[in-house]
Design an enzyme around this catalytic site. Structure first.
Site, PDB file in Angstrom:
ATOM      1  N   CYS A  74      -6.852 -18.443  41.062  1.00 12.40           N
ATOM      2  CA  CYS A  74      -7.162 -19.508  40.100  1.00 12.40           C
ATOM      3  C   CYS A  74      -6.683 -19.084  38.702  1.00 12.40           C
ATOM      4  CB  CYS A  74      -8.667 -19.733  40.108  1.00 12.40           C
ATOM      5  SG  CYS A  74      -9.212 -21.001  38.973  1.00 12.40           S
ATOM      6  N   GLU A 153      -4.027 -33.288  44.802  1.00 15.05           N
ATOM      7  CA  GLU A 153      -4.951 -33.372  45.950  1.00 15.05           C
ATOM      8  C   GLU A 153      -4.823 -34.709  46.663  1.00 15.05           C
ATOM      9  OE1 GLU A 153      -8.902 -31.969  45.282  1.00 15.05           O
ATOM     10  OE2 GLU A 153      -8.157 -30.041  44.558  1.00 15.05           O
ATOM     11  N   HIS A 187      -2.405 -25.950  41.339  1.00 17.14           N
ATOM     12  CA  HIS A 187      -1.958 -27.199  41.950  1.00 17.14           C
ATOM     13  C   HIS A 187      -0.543 -27.623  41.549  1.00 17.14           C
ATOM     14  CE1 HIS A 187      -6.234 -27.432  42.674  1.00 17.14           C
ATOM     15  NE2 HIS A 187      -6.124 -28.589  43.301  1.00 17.14           N
TER      16      HIS A 187
HETATM   17  N1  DGL Z   1      -7.604 -23.616  40.331  1.00 20.80           N
HETATM   18  C1  DGL Z   1      -7.583 -24.149  39.004  1.00 20.80           C
HETATM   19  C2  DGL Z   1      -6.501 -23.436  38.191  1.00 20.80           C
HETATM   20  O1  DGL Z   1      -5.573 -22.861  38.715  1.00 20.80           O
HETATM   21  C3  DGL Z   1      -7.336 -25.651  39.001  1.00 20.80           C
HETATM   22  C4  DGL Z   1      -8.515 -26.457  39.480  1.00 20.80           C
HETATM   23  C5  DGL Z   1      -9.751 -26.263  38.627  1.00 20.80           C
HETATM   24  O2  DGL Z   1      -9.804 -26.799  37.491  1.00 20.80           O
HETATM   25  O3  DGL Z   1     -10.665 -25.605  39.075  1.00 20.80           O
HETATM   26  O4  DGL Z   1      -6.589 -23.393  36.987  1.00 20.80           O
END
Ligand code: DGL
Length: 272
Positions: A74, A153, A187
């Site tokens: 993330c 998504e 994403h």
């Molecule tokens: N996984 C998050 C990122 O890479 C995107 C989704 C979220 O906001 O949790 O920043």
């Protein structure tokens, strides 16, 4: 620590499967344990305190699976919680920011780099600070693109609405003469065709997951921790909620079938 122990990977949800994909492409024989905090996603709009708390819980959950290395897939958690994770964990911890920034500097010819990500990643200036640390003269232009997450998504990868939104988000970056653009969110690689079309073919898109996977390989090699098996590794997936259409979305992100999927109760994460 054993070479056959799994690599732990976590994300706020399923987006981190794009990073799993990069890792498995490079090291298909590694075992993987993935945790996606689907009950508490998104992290990108939460406070730093909350992101740090959730990230430590995710890391602790994966430590109980005997992981040999932790990948913070993330970008938001990497931007906000990496320092705390490194402080509390004794195994190596790899985030997305440093490898993504390094690659952007390598790829950029004019030293003008764009960064897109969630609100938290952009407002913490994580990529900008890292880029400046590596190469102080780099010019950095940033833009939060929160709507890209639900669009990816939803699977609207080639939809006119996505293109309109991308045009709006990338309008100012297009005027800045950037020659590389960091996709600073799990994403965004899913939407890379539309992003490339809108930003122009002369701008190199940087998917942090790819250099992060190479960094994982270097770390494991350097510590004699690379799995030596000649067989494909086992990938296990844990999520804190199983949303409708989960499998379909997850398989789109990963580009392969998901076999071992388990739900984790939130109490298991919060009761230390
Ligand atoms: N996984 C998050 C990122 O890479 C995107 C989704 C979220 O906001 O949790 O920043």
């Amino acid at each position: 620590m054993n070479r056959t122990n799994p690599i732990g990977i976590f994300d706020s949800g399923i987006g981190g499967l794009t990073v799993v994909k990069s890792i498995l492409r490079l090291m298909p024989n590694e075992n993987i344990v993935y945790f996606g905090d689907t009950a508490r996603v998104p992290y990108g709009s939460k406070s730093n305190e909350t992101v740090i708390e959730y990230s430590l819980q995710a890391a602790n959950f994966l430590l109980r699976k005997n992981i040999k290395l932790l990948v913070v897939a993330c970008n938001t958690a990497s931007a906000v919680a990496l320092k705390d994770l490194k402080k509390f964990l004794t195994i190596p911890v790899i985030g997305m920011i440093e490898p993504g920034a390094k690659m952007a500097i390598q790829e950029s010819r004019n030293g003008i780099v764009g960064v897109i990500g969630t609100r938290a990643t952009i407002s913490n200036r994580a990529y900008a600070n890292e880029l400046k640390k590596i190469s102080p003269r780099t010019k950095v232009y940033e833009r939060a693109c929160p709507l890209f997450v639900p669009l990816a998504e939803e699977g609207w990868l080639d939809h006119k609405v996505t293109e309109m939104i991308a045009k709006e988000y990338l309008k100012e970056l297009k005027e800045k003469n950037i020659d590389s653009l960091i996709l600073g969110c799990t994403h965004y690689p899913i939407l890379q065709d539309i992003i490339q079309k809108v930003i122009g073919k002369n701008v190199k898109l940087i998917d942090s997951g790819t250099p992060a996977a190479h960094l994982v390989e270097d770390y494991l090699n350097g510590r004699q921790l690379r799995n030596q098996s000649v067989h494909q590794g086992i990938s296990e997936f844990y999520v804190s909620d199983v949303p409708a259409k989960f499998r379909e979305i997850a398989e789109r992100f990963l580009g392969r079938k998901i076999i071992h999927l388990h739900k984790v109760e939130l109490e298991e994460l919060t009761n230390e």
